[in-house]
Design a protein around this motif. Sequence first.
Motif, mmCIF file in Angstrom:
data_model
loop_
_atom_site.group_PDB
_atom_site.id
_atom_site.type_symbol
_atom_site.label_atom_id
_atom_site.label_comp_id
_atom_site.label_asym_id
_atom_site.label_seq_id
_atom_site.Cartn_x
_atom_site.Cartn_y
_atom_site.Cartn_z
ATOM 1 N N GLY A 42 -41.034 -49.563 -30.082
ATOM 2 C CA GLY A 42 -40.048 -49.528 -29.012
ATOM 3 C C GLY A 42 -39.528 -48.155 -28.672
ATOM 4 N N LYS A 43 -40.103 -47.114 -29.290
ATOM 5 C CA LYS A 43 -39.630 -45.751 -29.037
ATOM 6 C C LYS A 43 -40.757 -44.888 -28.488
ATOM 7 N N GLU A 44 -40.371 -43.719 -27.958
ATOM 8 C CA GLU A 44 -41.354 -42.794 -27.438
ATOM 9 C C GLU A 44 -42.067 -42.072 -28.583
ATOM 10 N N ARG A 45 -43.198 -41.478 -28.239
ATOM 11 C CA ARG A 45 -43.932 -40.677 -29.212
ATOM 12 C C ARG A 45 -43.224 -39.328 -29.367
ATOM 13 N N ASP A 46 -42.849 -39.003 -30.583
ATOM 14 C CA ASP A 46 -42.053 -37.809 -30.862
ATOM 15 C C ASP A 46 -42.850 -36.765 -31.632
ATOM 16 N N PHE A 47 -42.567 -35.515 -31.333
ATOM 17 C CA PHE A 47 -43.158 -34.394 -32.050
ATOM 18 C C PHE A 47 -42.650 -34.380 -33.491
ATOM 19 N N VAL A 48 -43.566 -34.100 -34.419
ATOM 20 C CA VAL A 48 -43.191 -33.968 -35.825
ATOM 21 C C VAL A 48 -43.421 -32.536 -36.299
ATOM 22 N N ALA A 49 -44.658 -32.035 -36.105
ATOM 23 C CA ALA A 49 -44.990 -30.696 -36.586
ATOM 24 C C ALA A 49 -46.188 -30.163 -35.813
ATOM 25 N N GLY A 50 -46.235 -28.845 -35.643
ATOM 26 C CA GLY A 50 -47.355 -28.202 -34.978
ATOM 27 C C GLY A 50 -47.768 -26.955 -35.733
ATOM 28 N N ILE A 51 -49.046 -26.577 -35.587
ATOM 29 C CA ILE A 51 -49.563 -25.420 -36.307
ATOM 30 C C ILE A 51 -50.518 -24.658 -35.395
ATOM 31 N N SER A 52 -50.482 -23.328 -35.481
ATOM 32 C CA SER A 52 -51.360 -22.492 -34.684
ATOM 33 C C SER A 52 -52.795 -22.567 -35.196
ATOM 34 N N TRP A 53 -53.725 -22.015 -34.430
ATOM 35 C CA TRP A 53 -55.134 -22.108 -34.811
ATOM 36 C C TRP A 53 -55.403 -21.460 -36.150
ATOM 37 N N SER A 54 -54.695 -20.371 -36.424
ATOM 38 C CA SER A 54 -54.918 -19.654 -37.673
ATOM 39 C C SER A 54 -54.163 -20.258 -38.843
#
Length: 125
Positions: A42-54
């Motif tokens: 019932g909720k939107e998709r939320d950001f948790v974590a991101g990482i750069s290519w390196s």
Amino acid sequence: QVQLLESGGGLVQAGGSLRLSCAASRRTFSSGAMGWFRQAPGKERDFVAGISWSGGSTYYADSVKGRFTIFRDNAKNTVYLQMNSLKPEDTAVYYCAAALSYASARRSVEDYDYWGQGTQVTVSS
């Protein structure tokens, strides 16, 4: 076409840990940013974590800072999410995503081109 396959979800008690893995299907994985998102019913998709290519830079949602760690192994075309001190509110389907047009870590769902099928994480109280 990039295929992403998540694994490592499951049922854990509050305070416990899980490690999610996301294996990508092709070698160009190493040139793009990767991320983890989650979606509770019932909720939107939320950001948790991101990482750069390196792997040199990372972003985290405030709700997981200090508890979750994102890291990647480009030789294995795999990105991981180590989740510690889990809480019941962390319960959701977790999705791995690739933003191959970007080298830097990304927060916005619109920046991601490819998505995995999701893996369920359930934290009991």
